[in-house]
Design a protein around this motif. Structure first.
Motif, PDB file in Angstrom:
ATOM      1  N   SER A 211       0.830  -1.211   0.000  1.00 46.09           N
ATOM      2  CA  SER A 211       0.000   0.000   0.000  1.00 46.09           C
ATOM      3  C   SER A 211       0.861   1.257   0.000  1.00 46.09           C
ATOM      4  O   SER A 211       0.491   2.275  -0.597  1.00 46.09           O
ATOM      5  CB  SER A 211      -0.940   0.002   1.213  1.00 46.09           C
ATOM      6  OG  SER A 211      -0.210   0.152   2.422  1.00 46.09           O
ATOM      7  N   LYS A 217      -4.976   1.557  -2.178  1.00 47.04           N
ATOM      8  CA  LYS A 217      -5.828   0.955  -1.157  1.00 47.04           C
ATOM      9  C   LYS A 217      -5.890  -0.558  -1.389  1.00 47.04           C
ATOM     10  O   LYS A 217      -5.478  -1.077  -2.433  1.00 47.04           O
ATOM     11  CB  LYS A 217      -7.238   1.546  -1.210  1.00 47.04           C
ATOM     12  CG  LYS A 217      -7.331   3.004  -0.773  1.00 47.04           C
ATOM     13  CD  LYS A 217      -8.791   3.475  -0.773  1.00 47.04           C
ATOM     14  CE  LYS A 217      -8.899   4.910  -0.307  1.00 47.04           C
ATOM     15  NZ  LYS A 217     -10.303   5.394  -0.297  1.00 47.04           N
ATOM     16  N   THR A 218      -6.452  -1.248  -0.402  1.00 44.51           N
ATOM     17  CA  THR A 218      -6.505  -2.714  -0.479  1.00 44.51           C
ATOM     18  C   THR A 218      -7.312  -3.206  -1.672  1.00 44.51           C
ATOM     19  O   THR A 218      -6.956  -4.220  -2.281  1.00 44.51           O
ATOM     20  CB  THR A 218      -7.124  -3.276   0.812  1.00 44.51           C
ATOM     21  OG1 THR A 218      -8.382  -2.620   1.073  1.00 44.51           O
ATOM     22  CG2 THR A 218      -6.203  -3.073   2.006  1.00 44.51           C
ATOM     23  N   PRO A 266     -12.921  -0.777   0.675  1.00 45.41           N
ATOM     24  CA  PRO A 266     -11.646  -0.131   0.308  1.00 45.41           C
ATOM     25  C   PRO A 266     -11.006   0.528   1.533  1.00 45.41           C
ATOM     26  O   PRO A 266     -11.646   1.318   2.228  1.00 45.41           O
ATOM     27  CB  PRO A 266     -12.071   0.918  -0.734  1.00 45.41           C
ATOM     28  CG  PRO A 266     -13.313   0.341  -1.341  1.00 45.41           C
ATOM     29  CD  PRO A 266     -14.012  -0.396  -0.232  1.00 45.41           C
ATOM     30  N   TYR A 267      -9.755   0.181   1.782  1.00 41.07           N
ATOM     31  CA  TYR A 267      -9.154   0.506   3.071  1.00 41.07           C
ATOM     32  C   TYR A 267      -7.724   0.964   2.900  1.00 41.07           C
ATOM     33  O   TYR A 267      -6.934   0.335   2.197  1.00 41.07           O
ATOM     34  CB  TYR A 267      -9.207  -0.751   3.957  1.00 41.07           C
ATOM     35  CG  TYR A 267      -8.708  -0.568   5.369  1.00 41.07           C
ATOM     36  CD1 TYR A 267      -9.337   0.294   6.252  1.00 41.07           C
ATOM     37  CD2 TYR A 267      -7.601  -1.278   5.816  1.00 41.07           C
ATOM     38  CE1 TYR A 267      -8.885   0.441   7.557  1.00 41.07           C
ATOM     39  CE2 TYR A 267      -7.135  -1.146   7.123  1.00 41.07           C
ATOM     40  CZ  TYR A 267      -7.790  -0.284   7.984  1.00 41.07           C
ATOM     41  OH  TYR A 267      -7.338  -0.136   9.272  1.00 41.07           O
ATOM     42  N   LEU A 268      -7.392   2.094   3.526  1.00 42.88           N
ATOM     43  CA  LEU A 268      -6.008   2.532   3.612  1.00 42.88           C
ATOM     44  C   LEU A 268      -5.390   1.875   4.836  1.00 42.88           C
ATOM     45  O   LEU A 268      -5.886   2.047   5.951  1.00 42.88           O
ATOM     46  CB  LEU A 268      -5.929   4.055   3.742  1.00 42.88           C
ATOM     47  CG  LEU A 268      -6.045   4.881   2.459  1.00 42.88           C
ATOM     48  CD1 LEU A 268      -6.048   6.361   2.793  1.00 42.88           C
ATOM     49  CD2 LEU A 268      -4.922   4.560   1.485  1.00 42.88           C
TER      50      LEU A 268
END
Length: 320
Positions: A211, A217-218, A266-268
């Protein structure tokens, strides 16, 4: 040495060192459930002392208008359970933070990423007074005393023993798990903390590292064929590292982590957020220590090593 069993539920006093996305969330949940919780803060101290904690959660929002907030550990009461939720980059502060806060028969629970933190803390408080917790949660601090919990939330809890020997399920694990259950926090029992640490790295190493390297993002990392393949290769190297320490990780677990990432919002990652804020990255705990442990038993993890070297460079340049 058999650890002293902690007092009965609701009599345990908790301290939280590191009141951010992780410590703030779990500490707030414990206080909401009626436990006596004391929070050590740095930059947010005045704000939290005056306004309390705000938690936005997929499981229900809540506010704690009054919390026990401190800026100095010497002013905190001695506690039965001290939750450490600092970034591992701040662990050099623990020799001065922990002794004033931990009761003589108290226990330190490390809610931290990576490998090796329990060994460090054992040198401060003793190996019979350390536990490790692996957090499976999507949570961010979005402002002073303001936490946003977007997904998951379970903690895998394990008792530490010298050199990471497997301890099984201990009485104090069950007692603390009961407290967390009362607070609505799912606890997964770990009979072997080292095995659990390696398993957590199966996800943390590829997705935290990539990342940052790829600024993604994932959802983007898992959707692209090339980066998904690279993530799988990195996962397999983690499996190899665990196997070198006699901890087997089944292929089904790797597939499970990939499938969960596909379904994840969606993840940081925490490392990407730290990078964007120009804060130190947890490179040694998540990458360096596993590489060192593997090297000690004659195993090389070349793709993880490459990722580690890239992250060291980016971290230094980013904070220059």
């Amino acid at each position: 040495m058999t650890p002293t069993t902690t007092p009965t539920r609701l009599q345990r006093r908790y301290a939280v060192i590191g009141t951010g996305a992780i410590g703030g969330f779990y500490g707030a949940k414990l206080q909401q459930a009626g436990f006596d919780v004391h929070f050590l803060l740095n930059r947010d101290y005045q704000w939290v002392r005056d306004r309390g904690l705000v938690v936005e959660s997929v499981n229900g929002d809540f506010t704690l208008p009054e919390v026990n907030a401190y800026q100095q550990p010497q002013k905190m009461p001695k506690c039965d359970v001290v939750i450490v939720a600092l970034k591992t980059t701040a662990n050099h502060l623990l020799p001065e933070l922990l002794p004033p806060v931990v009761k003589e028969n108290g226990v330190v629970v490390l809610l931290q990423n990576g490998l090796g933190a329990e060994e460090e803390v054992a040198q401060i408080v003793g190996s019979d007074r350390v536990m490790g917790g692996l957090c499976f949660i999507c949570s961010n601090k979005i402002g002073p005393g303001h936490i946003r919990h977007s997904d998951y939330g379970a903690i895998e809890l394990g008792d530490y023993d010298e050199s990471y020997r497997a301890r099984g399920i201990t009485d104090r694990m069950q007692a603390i798990a009961g407290d967390f259950d009362r607070a609505g926090i799912t606890i997964l029992d770990s009979e072997d903390l080292l095995a659990s640490r390696w398993k957590k790295l199966v996800w943390n190493i590829p997705f935290n590292g990539l990342s940052v390297i790829l600024d993604a993002k994932t959802d983007a990392l898992i959707a692209d064929r090339a980066t998904r393949s690279l993530a799988e290769d990195l996962m397999q190297e983690v499996v190899n590292g665990a196997a070198a320490h006699d901890r087997a990780i089944a292929p089904e677990f790797v597939q499970e982590m990939l499938d969960k990432t596909v379904k994840m919002k969606p993840y940081l990652t925490s490392m990407k957020l730290d990078y964007d804020r120009r804060q130190p990255l947890e490179i040694e705990a998540i990458f360096g220590n596993p590489l060192k442990k593997a090297a000690k038993v004659g195993v090389r993890l070349p793709k993880i090593e490459t990722l580690y070297q890239q992250l060291v460079f980016l971290d230094r340049r980013n904070r220059r």
